[in-house]
Design a protein around this motif. Structure first.
Motif, mmCIF file in Angstrom:
data_model
loop_
_atom_site.group_PDB
_atom_site.id
_atom_site.type_symbol
_atom_site.label_atom_id
_atom_site.label_comp_id
_atom_site.label_asym_id
_atom_site.label_seq_id
_atom_site.Cartn_x
_atom_site.Cartn_y
_atom_site.Cartn_z
ATOM 1 N N LYS A 110 0.831 -1.204 0.000
ATOM 2 C CA LYS A 110 0.000 0.000 0.000
ATOM 3 C C LYS A 110 0.866 1.255 0.000
ATOM 4 O O LYS A 110 0.453 2.307 -0.493
ATOM 5 C CB LYS A 110 -0.950 -0.015 1.190
ATOM 6 C CG LYS A 110 -2.005 -1.138 1.127
ATOM 7 C CD LYS A 110 -2.989 -1.005 2.267
ATOM 8 C CE LYS A 110 -3.854 -2.201 2.567
ATOM 9 N NZ LYS A 110 -4.428 -2.968 1.494
ATOM 10 N N LEU A 126 -4.868 9.716 -1.471
ATOM 11 C CA LEU A 126 -5.013 10.167 -0.085
ATOM 12 C C LEU A 126 -3.646 10.461 0.500
ATOM 13 O O LEU A 126 -2.647 9.836 0.136
ATOM 14 C CB LEU A 126 -5.696 9.078 0.751
ATOM 15 C CG LEU A 126 -7.148 8.772 0.383
ATOM 16 C CD1 LEU A 126 -7.676 7.629 1.241
ATOM 17 C CD2 LEU A 126 -8.026 10.011 0.541
ATOM 18 N N LYS A 201 -8.460 9.570 6.798
ATOM 19 C CA LYS A 201 -9.708 8.810 6.728
ATOM 20 C C LYS A 201 -10.713 9.562 5.860
ATOM 21 O O LYS A 201 -10.852 10.772 5.962
ATOM 22 C CB LYS A 201 -10.294 8.646 8.118
ATOM 23 C CG LYS A 201 -11.630 7.938 8.135
ATOM 24 C CD LYS A 201 -12.262 8.006 9.509
ATOM 25 C CE LYS A 201 -13.699 7.503 9.467
ATOM 26 N NZ LYS A 201 -14.617 8.441 8.815
HETATM 27 N N1 LIG Z 1 -8.378 5.880 4.276
HETATM 28 C C1 LIG Z 1 -9.501 5.252 4.635
HETATM 29 N N2 LIG Z 1 -10.581 5.937 5.059
HETATM 30 C C2 LIG Z 1 -11.710 5.318 5.446
HETATM 31 N N3 LIG Z 1 -11.883 3.991 5.429
HETATM 32 C C3 LIG Z 1 -10.843 3.237 5.018
HETATM 33 C C4 LIG Z 1 -9.613 3.821 4.589
HETATM 34 N N4 LIG Z 1 -8.780 2.832 4.238
HETATM 35 C C5 LIG Z 1 -9.454 1.692 4.431
HETATM 36 N N5 LIG Z 1 -10.691 1.908 4.901
HETATM 37 C C6 LIG Z 1 -11.725 0.892 5.211
HETATM 38 O O1 LIG Z 1 -11.084 -0.325 5.566
HETATM 39 C C7 LIG Z 1 -11.373 -1.350 4.594
HETATM 40 C C8 LIG Z 1 -10.129 -2.180 4.356
HETATM 41 O O2 LIG Z 1 -9.075 -1.369 3.884
HETATM 42 P P1 LIG Z 1 -8.204 -1.735 2.620
HETATM 43 O O3 LIG Z 1 -7.267 -0.623 2.368
HETATM 44 O O4 LIG Z 1 -9.111 -2.111 1.509
HETATM 45 O O5 LIG Z 1 -7.331 -2.949 3.112
HETATM 46 P P2 LIG Z 1 -7.498 -4.527 3.014
HETATM 47 O O6 LIG Z 1 -8.696 -4.806 2.156
HETATM 48 O O7 LIG Z 1 -6.207 -4.963 2.420
HETATM 49 O O8 LIG Z 1 -7.655 -4.926 4.425
HETATM 50 C C9 LIG Z 1 -11.854 -0.597 3.369
HETATM 51 O O9 LIG Z 1 -12.725 -1.392 2.594
HETATM 52 C C10 LIG Z 1 -12.546 0.608 3.972
HETATM 53 O O10 LIG Z 1 -13.868 0.277 4.386
#
Ligand SMILES: Nc1ncnc2c1ncn2[C@@H]1O[C@H](COP(=O)(O)OP(=O)(O)O)[C@@H](O)[C@H]1O
Ligand SMILES: [Mg+2]
Length: 477
Positions: A110, A126, A201
């Motif tokens: 990431k 972001l 976020k």
């Molecule tokens: N910057 C962010 N702001 C708000 N929610 C987030 C953010 N990053 C991740 N999330 C929430 O967390 C979930 C998982 O994050 P993600 O980056 O997709 O990682 P992974 O799927 O590898 O665990 C996302 O589907 C989202 O709902």
């Protein structure tokens, strides 16, 4: 013609089905770590062969590639891509759907992904900060006043993300201290050194845009949305996805055409940036896991270097043109010739998982599960087999989502049919199944409208992507 499919889940079952019913008359060969009954059906029907082996071992996969000598390959899951299985296909002179491991970094790391988006000024990025040690990350959390998401910087199967709102406003210092200890827990999941990423976020409805590319042209698939949490109403632990929806047509009820086009532009810019950065064409599926946010409109949460699961099960059965041929055109780099026709009606996918999933794999493993497949098909349900192995005459759970049930119909009809079909599944353990998937769309439509109003007014004022509570320092923070 011969095609070799790598992987063993429901996504690969959906891919196998598409390959098996193609007008091109492929013989389907498969390699996975256990016998997936759905894939086996296709392999047997088309006169291919099923290889059981470790799909993360380049040596093992290479041996199978040499023996089969396929016309092209399709790699379903991300882990073989991270290990370089696509590189191995190409080294053997076999075209394949799936990026080299250099390109798969877009999903694996990431930090790499966020750095790339900033370096190439790609919209929907972001602000973030990467940490190599815990003390610094904890200190940052204690001092920082905004809302953040904390993630392991490398893939750990969707189990490590914590989203935290308004640190200063809502948390006492003791609670922030407790949170910074929570960082230790996430870090414990990451092998080798501690690496974390903290990013700003955002909030809004989430969706996935999958784009096929052969390095020259791009073919976007219909949008899909997956439902992450284990239990109804979005509670419970995060899973690999308990179900998904797709449609109607190529949109979702809460994403409009303009947002779809912007999302596609972001994915294209990213594929081009990957080529510049790695010096290699990206050939395969590049998927934006996106959120519609007030900050940007379409925003990247993370990328997949393959099709999502369970999103693939919602999308692939809706494709009316020959999807297998489209995959071949991707691998052989003639994608511009492809034509995509999609069923207008939407689809819903609901997964069935044994109790224990996703936190206790042992508890969720080794259970018999049975289903009345002919009756389910008669009712209009399609079934893809996931984490379930054919042992003798029985289906035995392997610890994750056992099957995915799919219906293509208007959301209300599809939902009812799925409930009927689920009643034809039984097991010696309790089964988890979310009745609400595909049923809560008004809430998301409302949420999207609020977010849309915000990003549109930002756009007018030239404020897209600019956060008030995040002062960029050194370019990124
Ligand atoms: N910057 C962010 N702001 C708000 N929610 C987030 C953010 N990053 C991740 N999330 C929430 O967390 C979930 C998982 O994050 P993600 O980056 O997709 O990682 P992974 O799927 O590898 O665990 C996302 O589907 C989202 O709902
Ligand atoms: Mg994710």
């Amino acid at each position: 013609m011969k095609v070799l499919l790598i992987g063993d889940g429901a996504r690969e079952n959906a891919l196998a089905e598409a390959l098996g019913k193609s007008n091109r008359g492929y013989r389907v060969y498969a390699m996975s770590s256990y016998v997936n009954p759905g894939i086996k059906e296709v392999v047997d029907k088309t006169g291919g062969k099923y290889y059981i082996g470790n799909i993360l071992s380049i040596e093992n996969v290479r041996r199978v590639i040499k023996e089969v000598n396929p016309d092209f390959g399709v790699i379903g899951p991300e882990d073989p891509l991270f290990e370089g299985v696509a590189n191995a296909f190409r080294e053997e002179g076999i075209p394949v759907v799936g990026p080299n491991k250099e390109g798969a970094m877009i999903e694996k790391s990431k930090v790499w992904m966020r750095q790339l988006m900033w370096k190439y000024n790609i919209p929907g990025r972001l602000r973030f900060k990467a940490f190599n040690n815990l003390a610094e990350a904890s200190k940052f959390i204690l001092e920082f006043g905004g809302s953040i998401a904390i993630k392991p910087s490398e893939q750990v199967g969707g189990k490590g993300v914590k989203v935290v709102a308004d640190l200063q406003a809502y948390l006492s210092e003791e609670k922030r201290n407790a949170l910074s200890k929570g960082v230790n827990n996430i870090a414990g999941l990451v092998k080798d050194e501690v690496k974390l990423i903290i990013e700003e976020k955002v909030d809004g409805p989430e969706y996935t845009l999958h784009v096929l590319t052969d390095g020259y042209s791009y073919l976007p698939l219909p949008l899909a949305q997956d439902y992450k949490n284990a239990y109804e109403d979005g509670i419970g632990p995060e899973t690999g996805g308990m179900g998904s929806i797709s449609g109607p047509d190529h949109l979702l009820p809460f994403i409009n055409e303009e947002e779809y086009e912007k999302s596609l532009e972001i994915v294209k810019l990213t594929a081009e940036a990957i080529r510049k950065e790695t010096g290699m064409d990206y050939i395969g599926v590049l998927s934006g896991q996106m959120m519609l946010t007030g900050l940007w409109g379409p925003t990247i949460i993370e990328y997949y270097s393959r099709l999502g699961d369970p999103e693939a099960s919602a999308i692939i059965p809706r494709i009316r043109s020959d999807f297998a041929e489209i995959l071949e055109l991707t691998a052989t780099r003639h994608l511009s010739k492809a034509k995509l026709e999609v069923e207008e009606k939407p689809s819903i996918v609901r997964a069935v998982a044994p109790l224990g999933y996703p936190l206790d794999k042992k508890m969720a493993s080794g259970h018999k599960i049975s289903l009345d497949l002919p009756k389910m098909r008669e009712l209009g349900c399609n079934v893809y087999f996931g984490s379930v192995a054919l042992e003798g005459m029985s289906l035995v759970t392997k610890g994750s989502r056992a099957i995915e049930i799919v219906v293509i119909d208007d959301f209300i009809n599809a939902s009812n049919k799925l409930d009927q079909c689920f009643s034809l599944v039984s097991s010696d353990t309790k089964l988890i199944y979310r009745h609400d998937i595909g049923n809560t769309l008004e809430v998301q439509v409302e949420k999207a409208e609020i977010v849309r109003y915000t990003y549109k007014s930002r756009e007018k004022n030239g404020m897209l992507g600019i956060s008030a509570d995040w002062s960029p320092n050194g370019g990124l923070w």
